[in-house]
Design a protein around this motif. Structure first.
Motif, short mmCIF file in Angstrom:
data_model
loop_
_atom_site.label_atom_id
_atom_site.label_comp_id
_atom_site.label_asym_id
_atom_site.label_seq_id
_atom_site.Cartn_x
_atom_site.Cartn_y
_atom_site.Cartn_z
N VAL A 23 -16.95 4.77 -43.18
CA VAL A 23 -15.60 4.37 -42.85
C VAL A 23 -14.66 5.30 -43.23
O VAL A 23 -14.67 6.04 -44.44
CB VAL A 23 -15.06 3.04 -43.67
CG1 VAL A 23 -15.24 3.26 -45.12
CG2 VAL A 23 -13.62 2.72 -43.04
N GLU B 132 -9.22 4.05 -41.01
CA GLU B 132 -9.96 2.66 -41.02
C GLU B 132 -9.64 1.73 -41.93
O GLU B 132 -10.30 0.85 -41.96
CB GLU B 132 -11.47 2.92 -40.43
CG GLU B 132 -11.68 3.69 -39.26
CD GLU B 132 -13.14 3.88 -38.85
OE1 GLU B 132 -13.49 3.87 -37.77
OE2 GLU B 132 -13.90 4.39 -39.85
N GLU C 151 -23.32 -9.99 -32.82
CA GLU C 151 -23.21 -9.07 -31.68
C GLU C 151 -23.70 -9.69 -30.49
O GLU C 151 -23.21 -9.45 -29.16
CB GLU C 151 -24.16 -7.85 -32.12
CG GLU C 151 -23.70 -7.08 -33.34
CD GLU C 151 -24.64 -6.01 -33.74
OE1 GLU C 151 -24.19 -5.10 -34.35
OE2 GLU C 151 -25.96 -5.98 -33.34
N LYS D 58 -21.14 -4.68 -43.36
CA LYS D 58 -20.52 -3.55 -42.74
C LYS D 58 -21.34 -2.32 -42.63
O LYS D 58 -20.92 -1.45 -41.49
CB LYS D 58 -19.23 -3.47 -43.42
CG LYS D 58 -18.33 -2.39 -42.83
CD LYS D 58 -17.86 -2.80 -41.42
CE LYS D 58 -16.71 -1.90 -40.80
NZ LYS D 58 -16.55 -2.26 -39.56
N ASP E 71 -22.95 -2.06 -39.38
CA ASP E 71 -22.23 -2.52 -38.00
C ASP E 71 -21.93 -1.32 -37.14
O ASP E 71 -21.21 -0.43 -37.06
CB ASP E 71 -20.74 -2.86 -38.62
CG ASP E 71 -19.74 -3.13 -37.49
OD1 ASP E 71 -20.18 -3.67 -36.54
OD2 ASP E 71 -18.48 -3.38 -37.96
N SER E 72 -22.82 -1.11 -36.18
CA SER E 72 -22.80 -0.14 -35.25
C SER E 72 -21.89 -0.35 -34.21
O SER E 72 -21.68 0.45 -33.18
CB SER E 72 -24.44 0.29 -34.61
OG SER E 72 -24.87 -0.88 -34.10
N LYS E 73 -21.64 -1.48 -33.84
CA LYS E 73 -20.75 -1.94 -32.75
C LYS E 73 -19.23 -2.35 -33.05
O LYS E 73 -18.50 -2.67 -32.15
CB LYS E 73 -21.40 -3.16 -32.03
CG LYS E 73 -22.72 -2.81 -31.48
CD LYS E 73 -23.22 -3.80 -30.46
CE LYS E 73 -24.51 -3.61 -29.95
NZ LYS E 73 -25.31 -4.40 -29.19
N GLY E 74 -18.83 -2.18 -34.48
CA GLY E 74 -17.62 -2.34 -34.73
C GLY E 74 -17.05 -3.70 -34.74
O GLY E 74 -15.81 -3.81 -34.69
N ALA F 132 -11.96 -1.71 -40.99
CA ALA F 132 -12.43 -2.16 -39.82
C ALA F 132 -12.15 -0.97 -38.77
O ALA F 132 -11.69 0.21 -39.20
CB ALA F 132 -11.71 -3.30 -39.33
N GLU F 133 -12.43 -1.04 -37.40
CA GLU F 133 -12.33 -0.15 -36.40
C GLU F 133 -11.04 0.22 -36.44
O GLU F 133 -10.14 -0.47 -36.74
CB GLU F 133 -12.74 -0.64 -35.10
CG GLU F 133 -14.47 -0.84 -34.97
CD GLU F 133 -15.07 0.59 -35.04
OE1 GLU F 133 -14.92 1.29 -34.13
OE2 GLU F 133 -15.91 0.55 -35.87
N LYS F 134 -10.67 1.39 -35.90
CA LYS F 134 -9.60 2.01 -36.00
C LYS F 134 -8.53 1.21 -35.16
O LYS F 134 -7.05 0.96 -35.50
CB LYS F 134 -9.40 3.50 -35.74
CG LYS F 134 -8.06 4.24 -35.66
CD LYS F 134 -8.20 5.58 -35.16
CE LYS F 134 -6.74 6.33 -35.14
NZ LYS F 134 -6.76 7.69 -34.65
#
Length: 486
Positions: A183, A187, A287, A313, A316-319, A342-344
Motif C-alpha cells: 500500500v 492509499e 472477487e 488485504k 488483494d490483487s483486484k482492489g 484501500a485503492e486510491k
C-alpha cells in the motif's frame, strides 16, 4: 444617583456585586427601559471603587443584554426579550424531538439502549475491551508531545489535509508492508479510530435497505451503526474457523449483498482467528461475486501465540478489500487515530466525505503519534504488550481448564483479549445468568449484545484487557462456581 451597598470583605468580586445588584433592580422594575446609568467616573467616585471596576461591570451587563451603549454616551437600560424559565417538570415536554429525528436514529437508539452497562466498582469487570491504563506509555507519548509542540506548534494547530497528517500516513503504509500489504501513502486515509472508519465507508456506499453480511456473533458496536443507515443486516454464522463460507455464498447469490464485513484476527466477540486457507476462500468468493470486503484489523498487532497469518488485504490483487486499522486496542483508546487502506480511487472518495463532515483531521495527535513511531517507541510498546498479555492469557487458560465444567464451550484465542462462552440453555435465561454472576461480583458482556436475534444458548464474552492475573483467576473461579451450581 443609584446607591449600591458593597461588601469589600466578600469573596465575590466587586464588579460582580455591582452586576448582581443592578440586574436585581432591573428585574424588579426599579430600573426601566431607557433609564440612564451613571457615568463610569461618577459611579466609581460614589461607590469608592476603581473606575475599571465599573467599566467591567457595564461591559458585562451589555454582553448579557441588559444595557445599550454608544461611544461617548451613557449606558441605558434596554428592553430584553422574555426570559425563558425552564422547570424540570416542563423541560421534557418543551419540544417533540422524536418527531424530528430520522427512522435510522430511532433504530440506533433502540439498539444502544440494549447495550447499556451497569456499573459496579467492587466487581471484577471482564467487559472492558481497551488496553490496561497501567500499561499505557504515557510518559513516552508526553515527550513526543512536548517535542512536536516545540518544533511544529504553529503548524499542527492549523487546518490540515483531510486525508490526515502526511508523515503518519507514510509511516502506516510502511508498517503495513511488514504485514505484506502493498500500500502506498496515497492509499491511506487517517480516521478518528476504527468506528469512524466504518462510518465513512458506510456513508460512501450504503443506502437504506442495502444488504451487508456480518458474522454472528458479531461486533456489537457495528450493529447500531448499520441500523442508523437503515441497512439490512444479513447474519452469517461464525463457526470454529470463522465465517460459514457456504452460508455466505448462498447469501451472495440470493441477497445482492453490498458488502461483507469480517474480523479475521481475534474476532470480536469470539476471539477466533481464521486460517490462511479460509482467508483465501473468502477473498475468492468476494472477487467472484464482485462484493467489496471490509477487513477490520482492529487487533492486528496483538498475536502472541503461534505463527502470524497475513491480512486478507495482502492477497488483494483486484482492489476489492478495504482494510481498517486502529491504535485504540494496543495504545490509547482515547487517542482516536485509525486508518483506512484501500485503492486510491476509494481513498479519494472517502477523503471528500471526510472533508465535508470534518474539514480536517486531528493534526496534533497524528503528528505526536508519528514521532512516537519514528523513535521506535511503538515497536517497543508492542513487545511489552505481547509479554504482558501472553502471560495473562496463559493464566486464563489454566483457570478455564481448572474451573469451567466440560459441558461449557469456550474459545482459546491466539491473541487479542476476548474469550467467548456458550452454555446450553436448558431453561436458563441470559438475564438470570448475568444476575447470578453480578451477585458473585463478576461482570461479563451478555451474548445478546452480539446478535441481532436471540440465540438458542446462553452466551457471554470476557475480556482480559483490564484485569490483572489475580482478578482473572478469581473471576473465572466464580464463573465456574455459578456454572457448576446451575
Amino acid at each position: 444617583m443609584i446607591l449600591i451597598p458593597l461588601d469589600k470583605n466578600s469573596s465575590i468580586p466587586l464588579f460582580q456585586q455591582i452586576i448582581d445588584q443592578l440586574i436585581l433592580m432591573i428585574e424588579k422594575g426599579n430600573l426601566r427601559e431607557g433609564d440612564k446609568l451613571p457615568s463610569t467616573r461618577a459611579f466609581s467616585e460614589k461607590l469608592g471603587v476603581n473606575r475599571t471596576t465599573i467599566c467591567r461591570a457595564y461591559d458585562e451587563l451589555w454582553a448579557l443584554g441588559y444595557t445599550e451603549s454608544k461611544q461617548g454616551g451613557y449606558s441605558t437600560i434596554r428592553k430584553r426579550d422574555r426570559k425563558v424559565v425552564v422547570t424540570p417538570k416542563l423541560n421534557a415536554d418543551l419540544f417533540d424531538w422524536n418527531s424530528h429525528v430520522s427512522a435510522g436514529y430511532l433504530q440506533l437508539e433502540n439498539r444502544m439502549n440494549q447495550l447499556k452497562m451497569n456499573e459496579n466498582l467492587n466487581s471484577i469487570d471482564f467487559r472492558r475491551l481497551a488496553p490496561d491504563k497501567d500499561c499505557m506509555p504515557v510518559e513516552l507519548f508526553r515527550k513526543c508531545a512536548n517535542q512536536i509542540m516545540l518544533d511544529q506548534g504553529s503548524t499542527v494547530f492549523q487546518y490540515g489535509d483531510p486525508a490526515g497528517y502526511l508523515p503518519l500516513r507514510d509511516s502506516i503504509a510502511k508498517q503495513m508492508q511488514f504485514h505484506s500489504v502493498s500500500v502506498q501513502t496515497e492509499e491511506v486515509l487517517l480516521t478518528n479510530g476504527a468506528q469512524n472508519a466504518l462510518d465513512l465507508v458506510f456513508r460512501m456506499f450504503l443506502n437504506p435497505k442495502d444488504k451487508i453480511a456480518i458474522g454472528m456473533p458479531g461486533y456489537a458496536a457495528l450493529i447500531p451503526l448499520l441500523k442508523l443507515y437503515q441497512a439490512d443486516i444479513i447474519p452469517i454464522t461464525i463457526k470454529e474457523d470463522g465465517l460459514d463460507l457456504e452460508e455466505l455464498e448462498k447469501a451472495m447469490i440470493s441477497e445482492n449483498l453490498k458488502a461483507v464485513y469480517t474480523m479475521p484476527n481475534f474476532q470480536n466477540p469470539t476471539g477466533i482467528s481464521t486460517s490462511q486457507t479460509h482467508r483465501e476462500k473468502l477473498l475468492h468468493l468476494c472477487e467472484r461475486h464482485s462484493v467489496p470486503l471490509l477487513e477490520d484489523g482492529f487487533e492486528e498487532e496483538m498475536k502472541y501465540f503461534g505463527k502470524n497469518i497475513l491480512p486478507i488485504k495482502s492477497m488483494d490483487s483486484k482492489g476489492i478489500v478495504i482494510y481498517i486499522g486502529t491504535f485504540s486496542k494496543i495504545l490509547f483508546p482515547g487517542l482516536r487515530v485509525g486508518w483506512i487502506a484501500a485503492e486510491k480511487k476509494v481513498i479519494e472518495k472517502l477523503t471528500r466525505i471526510k472533508k465535508a463532515g470534518e474539514l480536517s483531521g486531528d493534526q496534533l495527535n497524528q503528528a505526536i503519534l508519528n514521532l512516537f513511531y519514528e523513535k521506535g517507541y511503538f515497536d517497543q510498546h508492542v513487545k511489552k504488550m505481547h509479554r504482558l498479555y501472553r502471560k495473562r492469557m496463559q493464566i486464563t487458560y489454566k483457570a478455564l481448564s481448572r474451573f469451567i465444567p466440560a459441558y461449557v464451550k469456550y474459545t482459546k484465542p491466539q491473541g487479542g483479549y476476548t474469550i467467548w462462552f456458550e452454555v446450553p440453555a436448558e431453561g436458563k435465561s441470559e438475564e438470570d445468568f448475568m444476575e447470578l454472576l453480578a451477585n458473585k461480583g463478576v461482570l461479563v458482556s451478555p451474548g445478546s449484545h452480539f446478535f441481532t436475534k436471540a440465540s438458542e444458548s446462553v452466551n457471554f464474552r470476557i475480556s482480559i484487557s483490564c484485569v490483572n492475573e489475580e482478578e482473572i483467576w478469581t473471576g473465572i473461579e466464580r464463573i465456574g462456581l455459578i456454572l457448576k451450581n446451575e
